[in-house]
Write a protein that holds these residues in place. Structure first.
Motif, PDB file in Angstrom:
ATOM      1  N   ASP A 184       0.810  -1.214   0.000  1.00 22.96           N
ATOM      2  CA  ASP A 184       0.000   0.000   0.000  1.00 22.96           C
ATOM      3  C   ASP A 184       0.844   1.265   0.000  1.00 22.96           C
ATOM      4  O   ASP A 184       0.348   2.346   0.339  1.00 22.96           O
ATOM      5  N   LEU A 185       2.092   1.151  -0.421  1.00 20.30           N
ATOM      6  CA  LEU A 185       2.944   2.324  -0.598  1.00 20.30           C
ATOM      7  C   LEU A 185       2.921   2.834  -2.035  1.00 20.30           C
ATOM      8  O   LEU A 185       3.630   3.786  -2.371  1.00 20.30           O
ATOM      9  N   PHE A 186       2.113   2.242  -2.891  1.00 22.76           N
ATOM     10  CA  PHE A 186       2.067   2.628  -4.307  1.00 22.76           C
ATOM     11  C   PHE A 186       1.939   4.139  -4.536  1.00 22.76           C
ATOM     12  O   PHE A 186       2.596   4.683  -5.426  1.00 22.76           O
ATOM     13  N   PRO A 187       1.074   4.855  -3.784  1.00 18.84           N
ATOM     14  CA  PRO A 187       0.909   6.291  -4.087  1.00 18.84           C
ATOM     15  C   PRO A 187       2.190   7.099  -3.970  1.00 18.84           C
ATOM     16  O   PRO A 187       2.299   8.172  -4.570  1.00 18.84           O
ATOM     17  N   ALA A 188       3.161   6.611  -3.204  1.00 20.67           N
ATOM     18  CA  ALA A 188       4.410   7.354  -3.057  1.00 20.67           C
ATOM     19  C   ALA A 188       5.052   7.628  -4.412  1.00 20.67           C
ATOM     20  O   ALA A 188       5.651   8.698  -4.619  1.00 20.67           O
ATOM     21  N   TRP A 189       4.930   6.694  -5.335  1.00 24.60           N
ATOM     22  CA  TRP A 189       5.550   6.851  -6.647  1.00 24.60           C
ATOM     23  C   TRP A 189       4.550   7.004  -7.782  1.00 24.60           C
ATOM     24  O   TRP A 189       4.888   7.596  -8.799  1.00 24.60           O
ATOM     25  N   ASN A 190       3.337   6.487  -7.645  1.00 26.96           N
ATOM     26  CA  ASN A 190       2.407   6.626  -8.773  1.00 26.96           C
ATOM     27  C   ASN A 190       1.616   7.924  -8.728  1.00 26.96           C
ATOM     28  O   ASN A 190       0.873   8.222  -9.656  1.00 26.96           O
ATOM     29  N   LEU A 191       1.806   8.728  -7.673  1.00 22.07           N
ATOM     30  CA  LEU A 191       1.014   9.951  -7.551  1.00 22.07           C
ATOM     31  C   LEU A 191       1.783  11.116  -6.938  1.00 22.07           C
ATOM     32  O   LEU A 191       1.720  12.231  -7.449  1.00 22.07           O
ATOM     33  N   LEU A 192       2.503  10.898  -5.844  1.00 18.90           N
ATOM     34  CA  LEU A 192       3.041  11.992  -5.039  1.00 18.90           C
ATOM     35  C   LEU A 192       4.405  12.464  -5.531  1.00 18.90           C
ATOM     36  O   LEU A 192       5.262  11.644  -5.864  1.00 18.90           O
ATOM     37  N   PRO A 193       4.634  13.793  -5.527  1.00 22.89           N
ATOM     38  CA  PRO A 193       5.984  14.297  -5.805  1.00 22.89           C
ATOM     39  C   PRO A 193       6.907  14.025  -4.624  1.00 22.89           C
ATOM     40  O   PRO A 193       6.463  13.584  -3.549  1.00 22.89           O
ATOM     41  N   ALA A 194       8.195  14.299  -4.799  1.00 26.71           N
ATOM     42  CA  ALA A 194       9.202  13.863  -3.826  1.00 26.71           C
ATOM     43  C   ALA A 194       8.950  14.400  -2.421  1.00 26.71           C
ATOM     44  O   ALA A 194       9.089  13.663  -1.438  1.00 26.71           O
ATOM     45  N   ASP A 195       8.568  15.683  -2.274  1.00 31.35           N
ATOM     46  CA  ASP A 195       8.375  16.227  -0.930  1.00 31.35           C
ATOM     47  C   ASP A 195       7.172  15.597  -0.247  1.00 31.35           C
ATOM     48  O   ASP A 195       7.204  15.279   0.948  1.00 31.35           O
ATOM     49  N   ALA A 196       6.101  15.356  -1.004  1.00 28.98           N
ATOM     50  CA  ALA A 196       4.918  14.702  -0.435  1.00 28.98           C
ATOM     51  C   ALA A 196       5.180  13.226  -0.173  1.00 28.98           C
ATOM     52  O   ALA A 196       4.623  12.646   0.765  1.00 28.98           O
ATOM     53  N   ARG A 197       6.026  12.639  -0.993  1.00 36.34           N
ATOM     54  CA  ARG A 197       6.423  11.238  -0.777  1.00 36.34           C
ATOM     55  C   ARG A 197       7.082  11.088   0.605  1.00 36.34           C
ATOM     56  O   ARG A 197       6.816  10.129   1.341  1.00 36.34           O
ATOM     57  N   LYS A 198       7.907  12.066   0.958  1.00 33.75           N
ATOM     58  CA  LYS A 198       8.569  12.045   2.264  1.00 33.75           C
ATOM     59  C   LYS A 198       7.556  12.170   3.394  1.00 33.75           C
ATOM     60  O   LYS A 198       7.639  11.465   4.414  1.00 33.75           O
ATOM     61  N   VAL A 199       6.567  13.055   3.225  1.00 35.86           N
ATOM     62  CA  VAL A 199       5.516  13.221   4.239  1.00 35.86           C
ATOM     63  C   VAL A 199       4.742  11.920   4.422  1.00 35.86           C
ATOM     64  O   VAL A 199       4.454  11.494   5.547  1.00 35.86           O
ATOM     65  N   PHE A 200       4.397  11.286   3.310  1.00 34.36           N
ATOM     66  CA  PHE A 200       3.665  10.017   3.330  1.00 34.36           C
ATOM     67  C   PHE A 200       4.459   8.960   4.096  1.00 34.36           C
ATOM     68  O   PHE A 200       3.927   8.270   4.982  1.00 34.36           O
ATOM     69  N   ARG A 201       5.747   8.863   3.791  1.00 30.09           N
ATOM     70  CA  ARG A 201       6.585   7.861   4.461  1.00 30.09           C
ATOM     71  C   ARG A 201       6.693   8.145   5.959  1.00 30.09           C
ATOM     72  O   ARG A 201       6.546   7.231   6.787  1.00 30.09           O
ATOM     73  N   GLU A 202       6.945   9.387   6.315  1.00 31.75           N
ATOM     74  CA  GLU A 202       7.124   9.725   7.727  1.00 31.75           C
ATOM     75  C   GLU A 202       5.847   9.518   8.520  1.00 31.75           C
ATOM     76  O   GLU A 202       5.878   9.053   9.671  1.00 31.75           O
ATOM     77  N   ALA A 203       4.699   9.845   7.917  1.00 27.33           N
ATOM     78  CA  ALA A 203       3.428   9.672   8.614  1.00 27.33           C
ATOM     79  C   ALA A 203       3.153   8.200   8.920  1.00 27.33           C
ATOM     80  O   ALA A 203       2.515   7.879   9.932  1.00 27.33           O
ATOM     81  N   LEU A 204       3.632   7.313   8.058  1.00 26.54           N
ATOM     82  CA  LEU A 204       3.416   5.878   8.254  1.00 26.54           C
ATOM     83  C   LEU A 204       4.566   5.205   9.005  1.00 26.54           C
ATOM     84  O   LEU A 204       4.452   4.028   9.367  1.00 26.54           O
ATOM     85  N   GLY A 205       5.658   5.928   9.224  1.00 29.30           N
ATOM     86  CA  GLY A 205       6.793   5.338   9.923  1.00 29.30           C
ATOM     87  C   GLY A 205       7.396   4.155   9.196  1.00 29.30           C
ATOM     88  O   GLY A 205       7.691   3.123   9.811  1.00 29.30           O
ATOM     89  N   VAL A 206       7.607   4.291   7.893  1.00 24.77           N
ATOM     90  CA  VAL A 206       8.059   3.158   7.079  1.00 24.77           C
ATOM     91  C   VAL A 206       9.565   2.959   7.219  1.00 24.77           C
ATOM     92  O   VAL A 206      10.354   3.875   6.987  1.00 24.77           O
ATOM     93  N   ASP A 207       9.975   1.742   7.572  1.00 29.44           N
ATOM     94  CA  ASP A 207      11.398   1.425   7.678  1.00 29.44           C
ATOM     95  C   ASP A 207      12.007   1.229   6.290  1.00 29.44           C
ATOM     96  O   ASP A 207      11.304   1.121   5.284  1.00 29.44           O
ATOM     97  N   ASP A 208      13.339   1.180   6.254  1.00 33.14           N
ATOM     98  CA  ASP A 208      14.041   1.118   4.969  1.00 33.14           C
ATOM     99  C   ASP A 208      13.670  -0.113   4.149  1.00 33.14           C
ATOM    100  O   ASP A 208      13.452  -0.031   2.936  1.00 33.14           O
ATOM    101  N   ALA A 209      13.611  -1.287   4.796  1.00 29.08           N
ATOM    102  CA  ALA A 209      13.320  -2.512   4.046  1.00 29.08           C
ATOM    103  C   ALA A 209      11.934  -2.463   3.421  1.00 29.08           C
ATOM    104  O   ALA A 209      11.754  -2.839   2.250  1.00 29.08           O
ATOM    105  N   THR A 210      10.940  -1.987   4.184  1.00 30.18           N
ATOM    106  CA  THR A 210       9.578  -1.904   3.648  1.00 30.18           C
ATOM    107  C   THR A 210       9.516  -0.896   2.511  1.00 30.18           C
ATOM    108  O   THR A 210       8.836  -1.118   1.500  1.00 30.18           O
TER     109      THR A 210
END
Length: 299
Positions: free
Chosen positions: A232-258
């Protein structure tokens, strides 16, 4: 949205068939207007019914099971999610030469977001993260395996075949060596540690509805189930620009492997979709090109 037949075995669907199905099974709605809804969807046809309903009909046999699954699952998911999801109003049966179950849903207003045209992507990133987090927190029993929810390695053969096919389509301009390297990194990443989580598993722009920059609805739960949260991380690359991608990742607390698995899974879907849909579904092919650029630009 199609310029040809997307899949073998597609059943022809038109306004007249939908009117006959409605009149035969739900005569109370027989006088309502029926109008095809333009969609980049690959599994279902959508028809607006009156002002506040939509008819959803599988185009291929593989989509037929989604109707009964959504009828059972969506009412149980809806109160647990922060965003509106489809509400099944009536379940139709095969008739009039149409071979599969179909359904009538409440109409959900909004527009599909477009990569590169988001007015406030940071807000949308937060909304998407809230939806994904709520899905992961669901604990309903009897969960099916999500489509694409298994190990990354289960996608290896199809992904490598798509890369080789794209090598033979130089006009697409895909750096296939770079794509193969990103995919190899995903294969090497540690797998999921912990139990599977609930996933939408198909968070494409065409399955999201927005009002301005805010997420209002998530639709098409045909891939629903449990599996690797990277799905369910698809939107990070299929929709969001780089700065929003970072916000998305931080909000979900995604580790490097995931994150690496999620990037690889998103790239895999795009690599497979591009040669398959490039002549039949311009919207899907366009988004696949966007994903490939976004992933390879980040790697």
């Amino acid at each position: 949205m199609s310029t040809g037949q997307m899949h073998p075995g597609m059943h022809p669907i038109d306004d007249d068939l939908v009117r006959r199905l409605i009149a035969g099974q739900f005569p109370r709605w027989a006088e309502l207007a029926v109008e095809r809804v333009p969609s980049s969807g690959t599994v279902n046809a959508m028809y607006r019914l009156g002002g506040d309903m939509v008819v959803r009909l599988p185009l291929v046999q593989g989509g037929a099971k989604d109707v009964s699954m959504e009828r059972e699952r969506l009412p149980r998911l809806a109160p647990r999610l922060p965003t509106a999801i489809p509400e099944v109003l009536a379940a139709g049966e095969p008739a009039e030469g149409y071979p599969w179950p179909w359904a009538v849903y409440r109409w959900l207003a909004g527009q599909n977001p477009e990569p590169g045209a988001l007015s406030e992507p940071l807000l949308l990133a937060g909304d998407l993260a809230a939806f994904v987090a709520a899905m992961r927190a669901i604990t309903l029993p009897g969960a099916p395996q999500a489509h694409r929810g298994g190990p990354v390695a289960s996608l290896d053969a199809e992904t490598r075949a798509a890369i080789e096919e794209l090598r033979g389509i130089p006009q697409e301009g895909v750096d296939c060596d770079a794509a193969a390297a990103v995919w190899q990194e995903a294969l090497r990443a540690p797998g999921r540690q912990g139990p599977p989580v609930w996933l939408h598993a198909d968070l494409m722009p065409g399955n999201l509805l927005v009002d301005g920059s805010r997420l209002t609805s998530v639709i098409d739960f045909g891939c629903l189930g449990v599996g690797d949260p990277a799905c369910d991380l698809f939107p990070a690359w299929n929709l969001l620009p780089a700065d929003a991608r970072k916000v998305f990742r931080e909000a979900l607390g995604v580790d490097d492997a995931t994150w690496i698995r999620g990037r690889g899974r998103t790239l895999s879907q795009a690599l497979i979709a591009l040669p398959y849909y490039r002549r039949t579904n311009p919207a899907m092919a366009h988004n696949a090109r966007h994903v490939i650029r976004a992933v390879l630009g980040e790697a």
